[in-house]
Motif scaffolding. Sequence first.
Motif, mmCIF file in Angstrom:
data_model
loop_
_atom_site.group_PDB
_atom_site.id
_atom_site.type_symbol
_atom_site.label_atom_id
_atom_site.label_comp_id
_atom_site.label_asym_id
_atom_site.label_seq_id
_atom_site.Cartn_x
_atom_site.Cartn_y
_atom_site.Cartn_z
ATOM 1 N N VAL A 49 0.840 -1.090 -0.027
ATOM 2 C CA VAL A 49 -0.153 0.039 0.064
ATOM 3 C C VAL A 49 0.962 1.131 -0.097
ATOM 4 O O VAL A 49 2.157 1.278 0.625
ATOM 5 C CB VAL A 49 -0.940 0.106 1.293
ATOM 6 N N VAL A 50 0.422 2.210 -0.785
ATOM 7 C CA VAL A 50 1.126 3.594 -0.848
ATOM 8 C C VAL A 50 -0.033 4.485 -0.092
ATOM 9 O O VAL A 50 -1.195 4.519 -0.995
ATOM 10 C CB VAL A 50 1.611 3.792 -2.083
ATOM 11 N N LEU A 51 0.571 5.366 1.041
ATOM 12 C CA LEU A 51 -0.536 6.389 1.214
ATOM 13 C C LEU A 51 0.341 7.596 1.322
ATOM 14 O O LEU A 51 1.684 7.641 1.374
ATOM 15 C CB LEU A 51 -0.868 5.989 3.006
ATOM 16 N N ALA A 52 -0.516 8.768 1.153
ATOM 17 C CA ALA A 52 0.142 10.050 1.046
ATOM 18 C C ALA A 52 -0.685 11.316 1.431
ATOM 19 O O ALA A 52 -1.873 11.091 1.033
ATOM 20 C CB ALA A 52 0.890 10.472 -0.106
ATOM 21 N N VAL A 53 -0.277 12.160 2.263
ATOM 22 C CA VAL A 53 -1.261 13.505 2.232
ATOM 23 C C VAL A 53 -0.184 14.607 2.227
ATOM 24 O O VAL A 53 1.037 14.375 2.978
ATOM 25 C CB VAL A 53 -1.767 13.355 3.947
ATOM 26 N N ALA A 54 -0.885 15.613 1.722
ATOM 27 C CA ALA A 54 0.037 16.929 1.694
ATOM 28 C C ALA A 54 -0.780 17.876 2.152
ATOM 29 O O ALA A 54 -2.095 18.123 1.832
ATOM 30 C CB ALA A 54 0.340 17.214 0.424
ATOM 31 N N ASP A 55 -0.353 19.063 2.682
ATOM 32 C CA ASP A 55 -1.131 20.240 3.365
ATOM 33 C C ASP A 55 -0.482 21.569 2.761
ATOM 34 O O ASP A 55 0.504 21.930 3.436
ATOM 35 C CB ASP A 55 -0.950 19.958 4.832
ATOM 36 N N GLY A 56 -1.051 22.065 1.817
ATOM 37 C CA GLY A 56 -0.674 23.339 1.250
ATOM 38 C C GLY A 56 -0.731 24.395 2.269
ATOM 39 O O GLY A 56 -1.924 24.483 3.009
ATOM 40 N N HIS A 57 0.280 25.295 2.436
ATOM 41 C CA HIS A 57 0.164 26.345 3.656
ATOM 42 C C HIS A 57 -1.180 27.106 3.564
ATOM 43 O O HIS A 57 -1.376 27.643 4.779
ATOM 44 C CB HIS A 57 1.321 27.229 3.707
ATOM 45 N N GLY A 58 -1.351 27.527 2.566
ATOM 46 C CA GLY A 58 -2.767 28.282 2.396
ATOM 47 C C GLY A 58 -2.674 29.737 2.701
ATOM 48 O O GLY A 58 -3.791 30.568 2.514
ATOM 49 N N SER A 59 -1.677 30.298 3.240
ATOM 50 C CA SER A 59 -1.557 31.837 3.676
ATOM 51 C C SER A 59 -1.390 32.763 2.326
ATOM 52 O O SER A 59 -1.249 32.209 1.329
ATOM 53 C CB SER A 59 -0.595 31.945 4.643
ATOM 54 N N ALA A 60 -1.470 34.033 2.657
ATOM 55 C CA ALA A 60 -1.387 34.957 1.430
ATOM 56 C C ALA A 60 0.084 34.812 0.760
ATOM 57 O O ALA A 60 0.051 34.820 -0.221
ATOM 58 C CB ALA A 60 -1.527 36.612 2.067
ATOM 59 N N ALA A 61 1.052 34.562 1.513
ATOM 60 C CA ALA A 61 2.400 34.094 1.200
ATOM 61 C C ALA A 61 2.158 32.774 0.034
ATOM 62 O O ALA A 61 3.109 32.835 -0.775
ATOM 63 C CB ALA A 61 3.268 34.108 1.982
#
Length: 304
Positions: free
Chosen positions: A53-65
């Motif tokens: 199994v391959v699992l992945a999550v990513a969280d874009g920072h989301g601020s104005a910058a």
Amino acid sequence: MNGPETTTAARAAAGPAPAAGPWALIEGAVKGVAKKYSQDRGAALSVADGRAVVLAVADGHGSAAHFRSDLGALWAVEEFTACALAFAREAVRVGADAAGWPGLRAEARGLPRQVGHRWHERALLHDANSPARGARSPLFGSGGRGARDRAGPPDLAPYGSTLIGAVLTEDMVFCWQLGDGDIVFVDEDGAPHTPLYTGPDLGDETDSLCEPEPWRKTRSHWQPFTGGRPPCLVLSTDGLSKSFADHQGFLDFATGLHERVTGQGVAAVRAQLPDWLARAAGYSGDDTTLVAAVAAPPRRDDET
């Protein structure tokens, strides 16, 4: 849920899902309260006829910058899964043969660099064609991507994202983490283990793929299964853990996931997961994404 760009490319590379395997895969994602769209991405893929199994999550920072971080998170998951699929097949081939473990671990240590390079190339190309700051980056003169003789690293902050990934086989598990978020193993006795946990977050600062040489800050964990594989592995962005009053509450949620699958069935848990994550996002205010591999229980009569 995840955008079609993520799942289509990754699942095509993984091949058709097997009819059976030792794990059931669970995915869920919700947008943060008052956000226009989610900055998270995730993927859960079955590999090598269900033996990995391959699992992945990513969280874009989301601020104005970091105003293009949804793209950064998308690329993080796509590039990790592209690299991890080949690695997972090699891990299945090596299996329980300890003579092959040193080479496999060396390949695992090199995977964050490979992913980081590929992510940077995509961000650089995108910025060259559509400059984030309104003017073409000085990195790109008339020579295009090859014109790298000018001073200073490119500013890839608009695309900034964290990344957590794992490869799970019947014999071992490999995990990698850059930035915040959580990885939880649940053992046969229901006890949670967080091999890459470094303590509670302090503010909103986190390590990121947009930094130079992000692989140097990537944490990793390898574990062979000498006493049986863990029945549950959960990856999630920090929007989930932040929704609980304390870390133990989050761990209780993770450990309860396998119990719910065992007691209610996979289909029921998949159906309820969006509501659980929506409640979490209501407390944290953040995008919330979870992917998990749990020991597949016997199929219930009401599941198709």
